[in-house]
Enzyme design. Sequence first.
Site, PDB file in Angstrom:
ATOM      1  N   CYS A 155       0.829  -1.201   0.000  1.00 47.67           N
ATOM      2  CA  CYS A 155       0.000   0.000   0.000  1.00 47.67           C
ATOM      3  C   CYS A 155       0.871   1.263   0.000  1.00 47.67           C
ATOM      4  O   CYS A 155       2.052   1.228   0.354  1.00 47.67           O
ATOM      5  CB  CYS A 155      -0.913   0.005   1.212  1.00 47.67           C
ATOM      6  SG  CYS A 155      -2.105  -1.340   1.207  1.00 47.67           S
TER       7      CYS A 155
ATOM      8  N   CYS B  53       1.799  -8.779   5.840  1.00 53.73           N
ATOM      9  CA  CYS B  53       0.448  -8.209   5.938  1.00 53.73           C
ATOM     10  C   CYS B  53      -0.470  -9.213   6.614  1.00 53.73           C
ATOM     11  O   CYS B  53      -1.439  -8.842   7.262  1.00 53.73           O
ATOM     12  CB  CYS B  53      -0.095  -7.824   4.565  1.00 53.73           C
ATOM     13  SG  CYS B  53      -0.406  -9.233   3.474  1.00 53.73           S
TER      14      CYS B  53
HETATM   15  S1  SF4 Z   1      -1.689  -0.988   7.225  1.00 56.52           S
HETATM   16 FE1  SF4 Z   1      -1.894  -2.727   5.769  1.00 56.52          FE
HETATM   17  S2  SF4 Z   1      -3.859  -2.461   4.699  1.00 56.52           S
HETATM   18 FE2  SF4 Z   1      -3.392  -0.534   5.780  1.00 56.52          FE
HETATM   19  S3  SF4 Z   1      -2.436   0.747   4.238  1.00 56.52           S
HETATM   20 FE3  SF4 Z   1      -0.770  -0.313   5.324  1.00 56.52          FE
HETATM   21  S4  SF4 Z   1      -0.352  -2.263   4.236  1.00 56.52           S
HETATM   22 FE4  SF4 Z   1      -2.327  -1.398   3.500  1.00 56.52          FE
END
Ligand code: SF4
Length: 242
Positions: A202, A230
């Site tokens: 992300c 993740c």
């Molecule tokens: S915490 Fe996880 S789902 Fe949220 S933006 Fe970051 S990688 Fe993406």
Amino acid sequence: MSVQTDISTLNELFEKSHPMDVVKWAYAEYGDGLVMSSSFGADSAALLHMATQVMPEIKVVMVDTGYLFPETWQFMEELRRRLSLNVWVYRTRRDPIAYLREAGETNPQFRQDILACCAVNKNEPFDRAMAELNPKAWLRGIRRRQSDSRAQRQFVEFSPRYKCDAISPLLNWGGREIHQYLKAHDLPYHPLRDKGYLSIGCNPLSCTRAITAGEDERSGRWSESNKVECGINLNSLDSAQL
Ligand code: SF4
């Protein structure tokens, strides 16, 4: 595949196999019960190409967290056209802007509570995908040399979480083998790879940054926290593994 001795024998055999042979075995073993996941990350084209050579209609699960890079969508569309991919996008149930507000996340470029955000926006959609598609097995692109957390993974593992087998054909490949495969088949890298992004998730800086020489491939992920995965590649969401 559920008999432990069979899995052990296969894993021993696959240590010396080309990833394509593992993919071919998976299709012969699971047929239409085989799906794959792809983040459309830095070098995702390699496994997508192998899988579609063997099973052109394979369902490719992609999770849309709401926070992906525009370049990831561009890359996905490029590969979808090029390889005629059958992409199944599973989206977070939350509106991305509303989630930030409700979770008290005041800076869109930085997540204060990474575990909570990944649970809601990444793991829930993937859990939902696996529950709906109910595959017999799932191809994934993890590699041992990407990080210490992946060094002990096996080619075939039963996932109690998804109630299916997890198949990882690329486990023994490094950047050199991936590069040679992409070059041999005239396949592209993710457009951000040239800017130092060797593992791409992300877009908040807390979740993906470019790396510098000498760092592990995945060291740009959640680099200011202890988090290393993740979660979707884990057999449980035990926070000790995240
Ligand atoms: S915490 Fe996880 S789902 Fe949220 S933006 Fe970051 S990688 Fe993406």
